[in-house]
Design an enzyme around this catalytic site. Structure first.
Site, PDB file in Angstrom:
ATOM      1  N   CYS A 143      34.514  26.320  17.278  1.00  0.00           N
ATOM      2  CA  CYS A 143      34.988  27.554  17.923  1.00  0.00           C
ATOM      3  C   CYS A 143      35.708  27.188  19.228  1.00  0.00           C
ATOM      4  CB  CYS A 143      33.830  28.493  18.215  1.00  0.00           C
ATOM      5  SG  CYS A 143      32.745  28.721  16.783  1.00  0.00           S
ATOM      6  N   ARG A 186      28.356  46.697  24.623  1.00  0.00           N
ATOM      7  CA  ARG A 186      27.840  45.826  25.692  1.00  0.00           C
ATOM      8  C   ARG A 186      28.971  45.111  26.423  1.00  0.00           C
ATOM      9  NH1 ARG A 186      22.379  46.123  24.416  1.00  0.00           N
ATOM     10  NH2 ARG A 186      22.007  46.464  22.196  1.00  0.00           N
ATOM     11  N   CYS A 231      34.242  27.771  22.806  1.00  0.00           N
ATOM     12  CA  CYS A 231      32.815  27.563  23.066  1.00  0.00           C
ATOM     13  C   CYS A 231      32.473  26.238  23.737  1.00  0.00           C
ATOM     14  CB  CYS A 231      32.018  27.695  21.782  1.00  0.00           C
ATOM     15  SG  CYS A 231      30.241  27.655  22.106  1.00  0.00           S
ATOM     16  N   CYS A 235      17.554  38.154  24.230  1.00  0.00           N
ATOM     17  CA  CYS A 235      18.399  37.578  23.173  1.00  0.00           C
ATOM     18  C   CYS A 235      18.355  36.062  23.259  1.00  0.00           C
ATOM     19  CB  CYS A 235      19.846  38.006  23.354  1.00  0.00           C
ATOM     20  SG  CYS A 235      20.046  39.759  23.578  1.00  0.00           S
ATOM     21  N   CYS A 262      24.174  43.204  15.501  1.00  0.00           N
ATOM     22  CA  CYS A 262      24.864  43.106  16.785  1.00  0.00           C
ATOM     23  C   CYS A 262      26.114  42.289  16.511  1.00  0.00           C
ATOM     24  CB  CYS A 262      23.976  42.422  17.815  1.00  0.00           C
ATOM     25  SG  CYS A 262      24.832  42.070  19.372  1.00  0.00           S
ATOM     26  N   CYS A 279      16.369  39.869  19.949  1.00  0.00           N
ATOM     27  CA  CYS A 279      17.597  39.566  19.214  1.00  0.00           C
ATOM     28  C   CYS A 279      17.750  38.048  19.181  1.00  0.00           C
ATOM     29  CB  CYS A 279      18.761  40.204  19.966  1.00  0.00           C
ATOM     30  SG  CYS A 279      20.378  39.827  19.285  1.00  0.00           S
ATOM     31  N   CYS A 307      26.874  21.639  18.918  1.00  0.00           N
ATOM     32  CA  CYS A 307      27.090  22.446  17.707  1.00  0.00           C
ATOM     33  C   CYS A 307      28.218  21.858  16.841  1.00  0.00           C
ATOM     34  CB  CYS A 307      27.429  23.879  18.110  1.00  0.00           C
ATOM     35  SG  CYS A 307      27.636  24.971  16.689  1.00  0.00           S
TER      36      CYS A 307
END
Ligand code: SAM
Ligand code: DTB
Ligand code: SF4
Length: 341
Positions: free
Chosen positions: A76, A280, A79, A116, A208, A148, A72
């Protein structure tokens, strides 16, 4: 406007029985005061709000699948999938649709009612890969599961196309408070995140949106995050609360694990501020004891991710989760959609 109300059927010490309104005019000071309430009071209040709006024994099981792993372009700091860090996560191509649909079927057989799919993308591009994701959404939706996806930033047209394909919810986390955000991510802004959330909402897809604790943020940053979420024009229908899974190779690899009490405060504050949302208990559960998880359910968490993996990191053992449900008297939430195939 967010709407709804429920009468608290339990009396909280020092308070008369009253109607709890779903509000989106919370002040920062109100959220801070809830967050810092003495823990026993906080848990009791959250549990009371939870019971006024939800069946406290019903906990939804969801399954995650990384449909496009690693590489990616975003940075972040938490991550393992960011191309900026050496974490050992291999970059992979988009999974094929059959593999995804088979995984969804297995998840459904295992009791999951929400599937998801996550892609390590900065944003969605109008290309063949997006067309393929639309097809995955269609097929998983047709199986009667909530569906999702979390694909990064999204424009309005793309959100509408996902809605037309039958998408139930879009996950896009604000992650932390606005003041702390740029210590964790430099490749996009808080405003970018809010813009995508707006596009999702306009398309009529459920939002979400939650965050992570344990990034080195202060209690004030956590309060900021919840305040932003609960003052959106409509509350997110789903609020994932993650505890950092510190992954070797990321800038946050040395972060100390958060105490369960911080997780409980976050969950309880989210539950009180957004009574109707599904809260969640997400990443980080693997490091929590059964007793610690029980506190989170008591404080208003009503969903978990089951299965051996989250996206790239390991999750709790499926059979142990089953035993936990039995021990605590929890029941899996029934599907909200009609099964078609
Ligand atoms: N690329 C998309 C995005 O950022 O929206 C989707 C995938 S991303 C992995 C989804 C969320 O997972 C992040 O927003 C973050 O809250 C959470 N997450 C990622 N890595 C994590 C970690 N190491 N520990 C806890 N939560 C994590
Ligand atoms: C969310 O808030 N947590 C989930 C889901 N949304 C996509 C993801 C957690 C990922 C944890 C790190 C990993 O397994 O890669
Ligand atoms: Fe990319 Fe999402 Fe990971 Fe950020 S959290 S690096 S956007 S996959």
């Amino acid at each position: 406007m967010t709407s709804g109300s429920a009468t608290l059927n339990t009396t909280i010490y020092g308070e008369a029985p009253h109607t709890v309104l779903v509000r989106n005019d919370w002040t920062q000071a109100e959220i801070a005061s809830i967050y810092h309430t003495p823990l026993m009071d906080l848990m009791y209040r959250a549990a009371s709000v939870h019971r006024a709006f939800h069946n406290p024994l019903a906990v939804q099981q969801c399954t995650l699948l990384s449909i496009k792993t690693g590489g990616c372009p975003e940075d972040c700091g938490y991550c393992p999938q960011s191309a900026h860090y050496e974490t050992g996560v291999q970059s992979e191509k988009l999974l094929n649709t059959d593999t995804v649909v088979t995984a969804a079927r297995l998840a459904r057989e295992g009791g999951s009612t929400r599937f998801c799919m996550g892609a390590a993308w900065r944003d969605v591009k109008d290309n063949a890969q997006f067309d393929q994701v639309l097809d995955m959404v269609k097929q998983v939706g047709a199986m009667g599961m909530e569906v999702c996806v979390t694909l990064g930033m999204l424009n309005q047209d793309q959100a509408h196309r996902l809605k037309d394909a039958g998408l139930t919810a879009y996950n896009h986390n604000l992650d932390t408070g606005e003041q702390f955000y740029d210590k964790i991510i430099s490749t996009r802004t808080y405003k970018d995140r809010l813009e995508t959330l707006k596009n999702v909402r306009i398309a009529g897809i459920n939002v979400c949106c939650g965050g992570i604790i344990g990034l080195g943020e202060t209690a004030e940053d956590r309060v900021d995050l919840i305040h932003t979420l609960c003052t959106l024009p409509e509350h997110p229908e789903s609020v994932p609360v993650n505890a950092l899974v510190a992954v070797k190779g990321t800038p946050l690899e040395e972060q100390q694990p958060v105490e369960v009490w911080q997780m409980v405060r976050m969950i309880a504050t989210a539950r009180i501020a957004m009574p109707k949302a599904m809260v969640r208990l997400s990443a980080g559960r693997v490091s929590m004891s059964l007793a610690e998880q029980a506190l989170c359910f008591f404080a208003g968490a009503n969903s978990i991710f089951t299965g051996e993996k989250l996206l790239t990191t390991s999750n709790c053992d499926f059979d142990e989760d089953k035993q936990m449900f039995e021990l605590l008297g929890l029941e899996p939430l029934e599907p909200l959609r009609t099964v078609v195939v």
